[in-house]
Design a protein around this motif. Structure first.
Motif, PDB file in Angstrom:
ATOM      1  N   ASN A   1      52.255  13.129  58.027  1.00 51.71           N
ATOM      2  CA  ASN A   1      52.508  14.097  59.093  1.00 51.71           C
ATOM      3  C   ASN A   1      51.537  13.899  60.236  1.00 51.71           C
ATOM      4  O   ASN A   1      50.397  13.476  60.030  1.00 51.71           O
ATOM      5  CB  ASN A   1      52.299  15.540  58.579  1.00 51.71           C
ATOM      6  CG  ASN A   1      53.554  16.173  58.014  1.00 51.71           C
ATOM      7  OD1 ASN A   1      53.518  16.782  56.950  1.00 51.71           O
ATOM      8  ND2 ASN A   1      54.672  16.044  58.708  1.00 51.71           N
ATOM      9  N   ASN A   2      52.002  14.282  61.405  1.00 54.91           N
ATOM     10  CA  ASN A   2      51.114  14.297  62.554  1.00 54.91           C
ATOM     11  C   ASN A   2      50.015  15.348  62.341  1.00 54.91           C
ATOM     12  O   ASN A   2      50.201  16.322  61.622  1.00 54.91           O
ATOM     13  CB  ASN A   2      51.915  14.632  63.820  1.00 54.91           C
ATOM     14  CG  ASN A   2      51.008  14.863  65.000  1.00 54.91           C
ATOM     15  OD1 ASN A   2      50.842  15.986  65.469  1.00 54.91           O
ATOM     16  ND2 ASN A   2      50.381  13.812  65.483  1.00 54.91           N
ATOM     17  N   GLY A   8      54.644  14.806  65.766  1.00 55.34           N
ATOM     18  CA  GLY A   8      54.235  13.443  66.114  1.00 55.34           C
ATOM     19  C   GLY A   8      55.246  12.722  66.979  1.00 55.34           C
ATOM     20  O   GLY A   8      54.930  11.732  67.621  1.00 55.34           O
ATOM     21  N   GLU A  42      54.820   5.422  61.426  1.00 52.99           N
ATOM     22  CA  GLU A  42      54.346   5.796  60.096  1.00 52.99           C
ATOM     23  C   GLU A  42      54.254   4.656  59.085  1.00 52.99           C
ATOM     24  O   GLU A  42      53.297   4.591  58.315  1.00 52.99           O
ATOM     25  CB  GLU A  42      55.179   6.947  59.537  1.00 52.99           C
ATOM     26  CG  GLU A  42      56.674   6.682  59.488  1.00 52.99           C
ATOM     27  CD  GLU A  42      57.463   7.926  59.063  1.00 52.99           C
ATOM     28  OE1 GLU A  42      56.901   9.031  59.070  1.00 52.99           O
ATOM     29  OE2 GLU A  42      58.646   7.770  58.717  1.00 52.99           O
ATOM     30  N   SER A  74      51.021  18.922  63.199  1.00 53.92           N
ATOM     31  CA  SER A  74      51.885  19.509  62.160  1.00 53.92           C
ATOM     32  C   SER A  74      51.012  20.081  61.043  1.00 53.92           C
ATOM     33  O   SER A  74      51.191  21.228  60.614  1.00 53.92           O
ATOM     34  CB  SER A  74      52.830  18.458  61.555  1.00 53.92           C
ATOM     35  OG  SER A  74      53.444  17.676  62.539  1.00 53.92           O
TER      36      SER A  74
END
Ligand code: FMN
Length: 514
Positions: free
Chosen positions: A305-306, A152, A271, A309
């Motif tokens: 998490n992105n 990300g 985030e 990922s």
């Protein structure tokens, strides 16, 4: 024969729906029964809409196809893979695709996104099965071993994040997928949601089982309405098939997930602002600590998490952490889906092991600018990433090598500019973007960016240029060190890289080489 016409947002924007309808009508008129599958794009966007026909030689492609080409194509006999001016040969043999190492994107463009049969026939759910056999802590360690780092932006090791969440005492933990994908030129998250949604579902399920989280959310941007619908359908199908719910694959383990739509703020990809937004509040950045891993969504330990990922986790569990880490260089392990965009001839997705030089991506893969003019710079890593001039094109695509040049890999987006670009304008744009997108919580970002725009306006107008450039440099220093998050903290990178590499655009004489 089986015929494929993509239906992801890129292909549809290029006219794929009209092409599919025309094809259907053409086949009907000829009394031919053929199975038209709506796949996702392969990521070779200049060929969209790309029709593929299954033949003995493999899938033969035709593109870019207009609805008005269909009659001619059918007449030429494309159902048998016949030659035609639009024929691009066997798709897997196209160098742009053949040179790639597709691990995360292995199924993209190949399968029907909403077919679990297709998904499983191409390796789907093998990773989850292995995770169930391994158990939670060995699953976490497999991800640690893979060397996977967050895709990300920040590049934090995914396995270490998972360990922290698994070890945090709690009655409830969460998995949050960051699909806000705000970086300029990027589309990898969207392509996975639209073209291989079960891959994300499987990755999030593995994450849930690994850290003891029973609930997951995907936070997707509102500009992705199609991805949202495809994901919702896929989640429903996974539930029906017992792949989400109270007893996944008969293991007794529980995990379920839901989609959430963002409302169009770049900072909501950060985030902690994302978590606020997910909780129904305004997207204000939270001060850290506490880390989301300790106190995240609703104050519970949260893996955030992105999307890339999380979508890389199934292949890691299927093939092993060691297999994955064998790709790449230095501390950048595995592969990266690089998104080549901007003024570029062959724009698209190029998944490859870390280490490929930037220049190779721009020239050999991307074919140089679409305008045919010389390349001036590439902005890598989104709106907070540096502008890299051509003399830095030998930089290998690697987290540390980019950091050493004050640049960012970020989410893997490259935006190419030709020699007509004015980098002073781009520097001003970076400050303006920050002023527009700032959540407003901290002073260096909220006020600094506005003062940055004003100062750059003076520089561009030639007003007390030297003093104002000194002021700008000082302001950038304050923003870097004093901002609460990387929005204010990284805005100076595009600004200063533009100034350092292209001083003539700011009306300053270039430095003579030593
Ligand atoms: N990460 C994303 O995955 N998608 C985004 O759109 C995104 N936007 C961000 C915007 C700003 C202003 C900042 C400061 C960060 C952004 N990030 C984004 C990074 C996230 O804060 C966070 O590092 C990431 O979700 C962690 O996941 P990863 O470790 O898998 O990369």
């Amino acid at each position: 024969p089986r015929i494929f016409v993509p239906n992801d947002a890129t292909a549809v924007a290029c006219g794929a729906d009209r092409v599919a309808r025309k094809l259907e009508a053409g086949l009907l008129a000829r009394g031919i029964t053929a199975d038209i599958t709506r796949n996702g794009s392969r990521g070779l966007f200049w060929l969209e809409p790309l029709i593929e026909v299954e033949t003995e030689r493999g899938r033969v492609g035709y593109g870019p196809v207009k609805p008005s080409d269909i009659e001619d194509l059918l007449h030429a006999g494309i159902l048998h893979g016949a030659d035609h001016p639009l024929c691009v040969g066997v798709v897997e043999e196209i160098p742009y695709l053949k040179k790639q190492t597709r691990l995360t994107f292995a199924r993209i463009g190949i399968i029907d996104p909403l077919s679990l049969t297709d998904y499983k026939a191409h390796g789907g759910y093998r990773g989850l099965e292995r995770a169930i056999t391994l158990g939670p802590s060995a699953t976490v360690e497999e991800v640690v071993e893979s060397g996977l780092r967050g895709r990300g932006g920040a590049g934090f090791p995914t396995g270490i994040k998972w360990r922290t969440v698994a070890a945090a005492p709690a009655d409830q933990r969460y998995i949050v997928c960051n699909a806000d994908e705000g970086d300029s030129g990027t589309f990898a998250d969207r392509l996975i949601m639209e073209a291989d949604p079960f891959c994300l579902i499987e990755g999030m399920t593995i994450a849930g089982l690994a850290v003891g989280a029973t609930k997951g959310y995907v936070y997707s941007r509102s500009e992705y309405p199609l991805a949202f619908v495809v994901m919702e359908k896929a989640i429903e199908k996974a539930r029906e098939a017992g792949l989400l719910g109270d007893n996944i694959l008969g293991s007794g383990l529980a995990f379920d997930m839901e989609m959430r739509m963002g409302a169009g703020a770049y900072v909501c990809g950060e985030e902690t602002a994302l978590l606020e937004s997910l909780e129904g509040k305004r997207g204000l950045v939270r001060a850290k600590p506490p880390l989301p891993a300790h106190k995240g969504l609703f104050q519970k330990p949260t893996v955030i998490n992105n999307l890339v990922s999380l979508a890389t986790v199934p292949v890691i569990l299927d093939k092993g952490g060691k297999y994955y880490r064998d790709f790449g260089m230095g501390r950048s392990r595995g592969t990266m889906p690089i998104q080549i965009a901007g003024n570029i001839k062959f724009g698209g997705l190029f998944e490859t092991a870390f280490g490929i030089p930037l220049g190779e991506l721009v020239y050999d893969i991307g074919g140089g600018t679409a305008s045919g003019r010389p390349v001036k710079a590439v902005q890598a890593g989104g709106p907070l990433g540096a502008y890299l001039p051509t003399h830095q094109f030998d930089t290998p695509f690697d987290y540390e090598a980019f950091t050493a040049k004050d640049a960012l890999i970020g989410h893997g987006g490259l935006v190419v500019f030709d020699d007509t670009a004015d980098l002073a304008d781009m520097a001003r744009f970076a400050m303006e973007f920050c002023a527009h997108e700032s959540c407003g919580k901290c002073t260096p970002c909220r006020i600094g960016s506005t003062r940055g725009v004003e100062t750059l306006d003076k520089v561009i107008a030639g007003e007390k240029r030297e003093q104002n450039l000194a002021l700008l440099t000082d302001l950038c220093h304050t923003m870097k060190l004093g901002s609460l998050c990387a929005l204010g903290g990284f805005t100076p990178y595009p600004v200063l890289s533009a100034l350092n590499h292209f001083p003539e655009d700011f009306g300053v004489a270039p430095k003579l080489p030593a």
